[in-house]
Design a protein around this motif. Structure first.
Motif, PDB file in Angstrom:
ATOM      1  N   GLN A 236     -44.470  -8.131   6.517  1.00  0.00           N
ATOM      2  CA  GLN A 236     -44.716  -6.510   6.096  1.00  0.00           C
ATOM      3  C   GLN A 236     -45.371  -6.116   7.094  1.00  0.00           C
ATOM      4  N   THR A 237     -45.130  -4.695   7.328  1.00  0.00           N
ATOM      5  CA  THR A 237     -46.091  -3.942   8.402  1.00  0.00           C
ATOM      6  C   THR A 237     -47.076  -3.033   7.623  1.00  0.00           C
ATOM      7  N   ILE A 238     -46.736  -2.574   6.372  1.00  0.00           N
ATOM      8  CA  ILE A 238     -47.819  -2.054   5.477  1.00  0.00           C
ATOM      9  C   ILE A 238     -47.811  -2.522   4.223  1.00  0.00           C
ATOM     10  N   TRP A 239     -48.415  -2.628   3.502  1.00  0.00           N
ATOM     11  CA  TRP A 239     -48.688  -3.176   2.160  1.00  0.00           C
ATOM     12  C   TRP A 239     -49.222  -2.113   1.317  1.00  0.00           C
ATOM     13  N   GLN A 240     -48.549  -1.512   0.339  1.00  0.00           N
ATOM     14  CA  GLN A 240     -49.191  -0.573  -0.424  1.00  0.00           C
ATOM     15  C   GLN A 240     -49.936  -1.489  -1.917  1.00  0.00           C
ATOM     16  N   TRP A 241     -50.979  -1.701  -1.715  1.00  0.00           N
ATOM     17  CA  TRP A 241     -51.437  -2.748  -2.673  1.00  0.00           C
ATOM     18  C   TRP A 241     -52.325  -2.031  -4.045  1.00  0.00           C
ATOM     19  N   GLN A 242     -52.531  -0.961  -4.065  1.00  0.00           N
ATOM     20  CA  GLN A 242     -53.139  -0.218  -5.121  1.00  0.00           C
ATOM     21  C   GLN A 242     -52.526   1.167  -5.282  1.00  0.00           C
ATOM     22  N   ALA A 243     -52.341   1.820  -6.533  1.00  0.00           N
ATOM     23  CA  ALA A 243     -51.895   3.107  -6.572  1.00  0.00           C
ATOM     24  C   ALA A 243     -53.014   4.135  -6.799  1.00  0.00           C
ATOM     25  N   ALA A 244     -54.208   3.648  -6.999  1.00  0.00           N
ATOM     26  CA  ALA A 244     -55.304   4.674  -6.985  1.00  0.00           C
ATOM     27  C   ALA A 244     -56.660   3.924  -6.635  1.00  0.00           C
TER      28      ALA A 244
END
Length: 267
Positions: A236-244
Motif C-alpha cells: 500500500q502507498t497510503i493506509w486509511q487506518w481510522q475514520a476519526a
C-alpha cells in the motif's frame, strides 16, 4: 363543437411540439452527496474504527488526513501543528457534484505546507469512466510537478444509492476503472491513486483487472493491523487506518519516509 374540437387539437399539437424540443433535465445527485466521503460507505459495510483503535506502528511513515465538505472549513494550522503532512480533499462525485469547500480545503492545506491532492467519488452506473475523469480533471483533479501535488485519487467503494457493485460485472467494473485511469493520464500525465477496501475490490473487480503497475494503492482498513491487500497490489502507498481521530476527517499513514512522499508528488 367543431370550433372547440379544432381549438383542442391545435393546443395538443403545440404541446407535443414543445415536449419534443425541451431537453430532458440532467440527472442530479441526491443532496446526500455531501456525506459521501472516502470511506463513508466502507465504514457502513465493514465497520468504522472511530475510537479505541490503537495507532499502528508508524515508524517510517508520514501521517496525513483526508477531508470533504463533511468537515467544512478546516483549521489547517492546527492540523499542521498536530503533525499532519499531507491531505487528500474531495473534489467531485459522478458528473454532478462539486465540493463547496474545496477551495478552502485544497488551497489551505497547500499554503500551510502540506503535500495535497484531490479525489473523486466514483459512481460507475451514472456515466462512463472517461466522462467522470474529464469532470474530475476540470474541477480540481489536475496535477503539476511542483513537489506539492499528489496524483488525483479515484475513490472506489460501496454504492451509496443501491447495488453494492453498481449493477456491473467484475469485468465491466475493471473496464470502467481502466477508462477512468487512462483518461486522467491523458488529461494530467498521472494515473490515479486508487482508494478502496480489500473486501469491496475483490468482490466488485476481483481478478479481472490489475492496476498495481500504474496506480498507487490507498487502502481503507480500520484496525491496528492492515491485513490482506486488494488483488493486484503487493504493498500500500497510503493506509486509511481510522475514520476519526487527531486530525479532521480520516486518519492516514503514507508508507514511507517524507522524501518518498515528495517523490510521489514530484514524479
Amino acid at each position: 363543437m367543431t370550433n372547440s374540437l379544432h381549438t383542442w387539437t391545435a393546443w395538443l399539437s403545440a404541446a407535443l411540439i414543445m415536449l419534443a424540443v425541451v431537453p430532458a433535465p440532467a440527472r442530479a445527485l441526491p443532496a446526500g452527496s455531501a456525506d459521501h466521503f472516502a470511506g463513508s460507505q466502507i465504514a457502513k459495510h465493514e465497520g468504522r474504527g472511530r475510537s479505541g483503535v490503537p495507532r499502528p506502528n508508524s515508524a517510517g511513515t508520514v501521517p496525513g488526513m483526508d477531508v470533504s465538505s463533511h468537515q467544512g472549513d478546516v483549521d489547517w494550522a492546527k492540523s499542521w501543528a498536530d503533525g499532519a503532512r499531507f491531505a487528500y480533499v474531495k473534489a467531485t462525485e459522478g458528473t454532478g457534484y462539486l465540493n463547496p469547500n474545496f477551495t478552502q480545503q485544497y488551497n489551505g492545506s497547500y499554503h500551510i505546507g502540506m503535500i495535497r491532492g484531490a479525489y473523486h467519488f466514483a459512481l460507475p452506473d451514472r456515466s462512463d469512466g472517461a466522462a467522470q475523469a474529464d469532470f474530475f480533471a476540470a474541477n480540481g483533479g489536475g496535477w503539476s510537478p511542483d513537489g506539492k501535488t499528489l496524483p488525483g485519487a479515484l475513490d472506489m467503494e460501496y454504492n451509496p444509492y443501491g447495488d453494492t457493485c453498481y449493477g456491473l460485472s467484475q469485468e465491466a467494473m475493471g473496464g470502467w476503472v481502466k477508462a477512468f485511469g487512462d483518461r486522467l493520464f491523458q488529461r494530467t500525465g498521472r494515473y490515479p491513486m486508487i482508494y478502496t477496501s480489500t473486501s469491496w475490490w475483490n468482490r466488485c473487480v476481483g481478478t479481472t483487472a490489475t492496476f498495481g503497475s500504474t496506480s498507487p494503492l490507498w487502502v481503507a482498513h480500520y484496525a491496528e493491523v492492515l491485513g490482506p491487500l486488494p488483488n493486484g497490489w503487493t504493498y500500500q502507498t497510503i493506509w486509511q487506518w481510522q475514520a476519526a481521530g487527531l486530525f479532521p476527517g480520516d486518519q492516514n499513514l503514507f508508507n514511507g519516509a517524507y522524501d518518498r512522499l515528495q517523490a510521489l508528488a514530484g514524479i
